[in-house]
Design an enzyme around this catalytic site. Structure first.
Site, PDB file in Angstrom:
ATOM      1  CB  CYS A  90      32.875  41.486  33.911  1.00  0.00           C
ATOM      2  SG  CYS A  90      33.200  41.064  35.952  1.00  0.00           S
ATOM      3  CG  ASN A  91      33.744  35.561  33.947  1.00  0.00           C
ATOM      4  OD1 ASN A  91      32.850  34.552  33.163  1.00  0.00           O
ATOM      5  ND2 ASN A  91      34.435  35.642  33.197  1.00  0.00           N
ATOM      6  CB  THR A  92      32.090  38.486  39.368  1.00  0.00           C
ATOM      7  OG1 THR A  92      33.168  37.831  39.017  1.00  0.00           O
ATOM      8  CG2 THR A  92      31.304  39.350  40.199  1.00  0.00           C
ATOM      9  CB  CYS A  95      37.949  35.189  37.078  1.00  0.00           C
ATOM     10  SG  CYS A  95      38.269  37.032  36.948  1.00  0.00           S
ATOM     11  CB  THR A  96      37.778  38.791  32.083  1.00  0.00           C
ATOM     12  OG1 THR A  96      37.719  39.148  32.760  1.00  0.00           O
ATOM     13  CG2 THR A  96      36.228  38.724  31.549  1.00  0.00           C
ATOM     14  CG  HIS A  97      41.264  40.573  36.902  1.00  0.00           C
ATOM     15  ND1 HIS A  97      39.417  40.304  36.788  1.00  0.00           N
ATOM     16  CD2 HIS A  97      42.416  41.475  36.946  1.00  0.00           C
ATOM     17  CE1 HIS A  97      39.589  42.124  37.040  1.00  0.00           C
ATOM     18  NE2 HIS A  97      41.010  42.303  37.016  1.00  0.00           N
ATOM     19  CE1 TYR A 149      32.036  45.998  39.716  1.00  0.00           C
ATOM     20  CE2 TYR A 149      31.624  44.300  37.742  1.00  0.00           C
ATOM     21  CZ  TYR A 149      32.598  45.711  38.492  1.00  0.00           C
ATOM     22  OH  TYR A 149      31.607  46.746  37.840  1.00  0.00           O
ATOM     23  N   GLY A 150      34.424  40.610  42.681  1.00  0.00           N
ATOM     24  CA  GLY A 150      34.179  39.465  43.344  1.00  0.00           C
ATOM     25  C   GLY A 150      33.679  39.182  44.977  1.00  0.00           C
ATOM     26  CG  ASP A 199      36.618  43.216  34.365  1.00  0.00           C
ATOM     27  OD1 ASP A 199      35.910  42.949  34.920  1.00  0.00           O
ATOM     28  OD2 ASP A 199      37.979  42.889  34.356  1.00  0.00           O
ATOM     29  CB  SER A 200      35.263  45.292  38.513  1.00  0.00           C
ATOM     30  OG  SER A 200      36.819  43.403  38.047  1.00  0.00           O
TER      31      SER A 200
HETATM   32  N1  DGL Z   1      36.814  40.324  35.683  1.00  0.00           N
HETATM   33  C1  DGL Z   1      35.500  39.782  36.922  1.00  0.00           C
HETATM   34  C2  DGL Z   1      35.231  38.877  36.454  1.00  0.00           C
HETATM   35  O1  DGL Z   1      35.331  38.158  35.675  1.00  0.00           O
HETATM   36  C3  DGL Z   1      35.849  40.048  38.181  1.00  0.00           C
HETATM   37  C4  DGL Z   1      37.380  39.968  39.378  1.00  0.00           C
HETATM   38  C5  DGL Z   1      36.961  41.469  39.846  1.00  0.00           C
HETATM   39  O2  DGL Z   1      36.382  40.531  41.474  1.00  0.00           O
HETATM   40  O3  DGL Z   1      36.484  42.501  40.599  1.00  0.00           O
HETATM   41  O4  DGL Z   1      35.004  38.055  37.297  1.00  0.00           O
END
Ligand code: DGL
Length: 274
Positions: A78-80, A191-193, A46-47, A14-15
């Site tokens: 990470c979805n992004t 978003c995994t966060h 990443y977003g 993930d990021s």
């Molecule tokens: N955790 C990431 C996700 O699932 C992205 C967070 C980011 O913007 O880096 O999309």
């Protein structure tokens, strides 16, 4: 690419810290597997990046990771990263299985009692046509309302550790209310966060909205690929957390420890990869 072997690790990426609940969930179910977590803090967040930029930076990072770690399977936690680069990574590293994490839009639109499902993600994920295409595929009668919440990503990454329950509720309340006011009967955590705030989402959603996440779907997919390819098993080595970027590890020392991971500084500017 060297032949993949049972004792090679499963790599989660993930990021930042968003992928950690995914690693923990997988580990609880698969204690025999060796694991490496990569927090690509060098490129966080990443977003706010476009698809091409993400595809390029992940391609170059994976070339170094594959050489250093030699994973038998990769979970893009990470979805992004998944909506942006899963296809290109699969093509480029064709011998290596990749499991993506995408917003759980399918169960949300299939179970929708009304006609609106909410999806909360990063700007990049929400802008991706994949989200709308999933809704159209599984229940065209249900619309999807995507909302980008980059400040929630920042909150989790930087402020969660010291935040009280009241502060956590406060930061997500406007989003939950926005979905409620629009008539959504679900919120998909895209978003995994956001998994770090799962209890708070559930509390505010009450009984009129269902919260969906992809934790168990991602673990099940990884398990089935490992089994199918005869790649189960590990050596029992302690999992490691690779941290990219030039900043001081700071909070990551504790964070990695809390998740039972040994911290490794990886890919530092001017330094050798671990
Ligand atoms: N955790 C990431 C996700 O699932 C992205 C967070 C980011 O913007 O880096 O999309």
């Amino acid at each position: 690419m060297k032949r993949r072997a049972n004792e090679d690790p499963v790599l989660f990426l993930d990021s930042g810290m968003g992928g950690l609940p995914y690693l923990r969930h997988f580990r609880e179910r698969n204690p025999g597997e060796d694991l490496v977590f990569v927090a690509d803090r060098r490129n966080f967040p990443y977003g706010n990046k476009d698809r091409d930029t993400l595809a390029k930076l992940l391609s170059s990072l994976f070339a170094r990771l594959v050489a250093a770690v030699h994973p038998k399977l990769v979970v893009l936690a990470c979805n992004t990263a998944s909506v942006s680069a899963l296809d290109s990574l699969r093509k480029e590293f064709s011998g290596l299985p990749f499991v993506g994490t995408v917003p759980a839009v399918k169960p949300a639109v299939l179970n929708s009692r009304g006609a609106l499902a909410g999806v909360l993600g990063t700007e990049r994920t929400i802008a991706d046509e994949y989200i709308q295409s999933l809704a159209g595929k599984f229940n065209p009668a249900c619309r999807v309302m995507g909302v980008a919440a980059p400040e929630l990503v920042e909150f989790v990454e930087y402020a969660l550790d010291g935040a009280s329950k009241a502060e956590r509720l406060k930061v997500i309340r406007p989003y939950v209310e926005q979905f409620r006011a629009a008539g959504a009967d679900s919120i998909v955590l895209g978003c995994t966060h956001f998994l770090f705030l799962l209890d708070e989402y559930r509390e505010l959603a009450g009984t009129d909205m269902t919260i969906y996440d992809s934790l168990s779907g991602v673990a099940a997919r990884a398990e089935s690929l490992l089994s199918r390819q005869g790649l189960r098993g590990g050596t029992g080595v302690r999992p490691r957390c690779f941290l990219t970027g030039g900043e001081e590890p700071g909070a990551w020392e504790k964070r990695a420890g809390d998740f039972g991971l040994d911290l490794v500084l990886f890919d530092r500017p001017g330094g050798e990869a671990a």
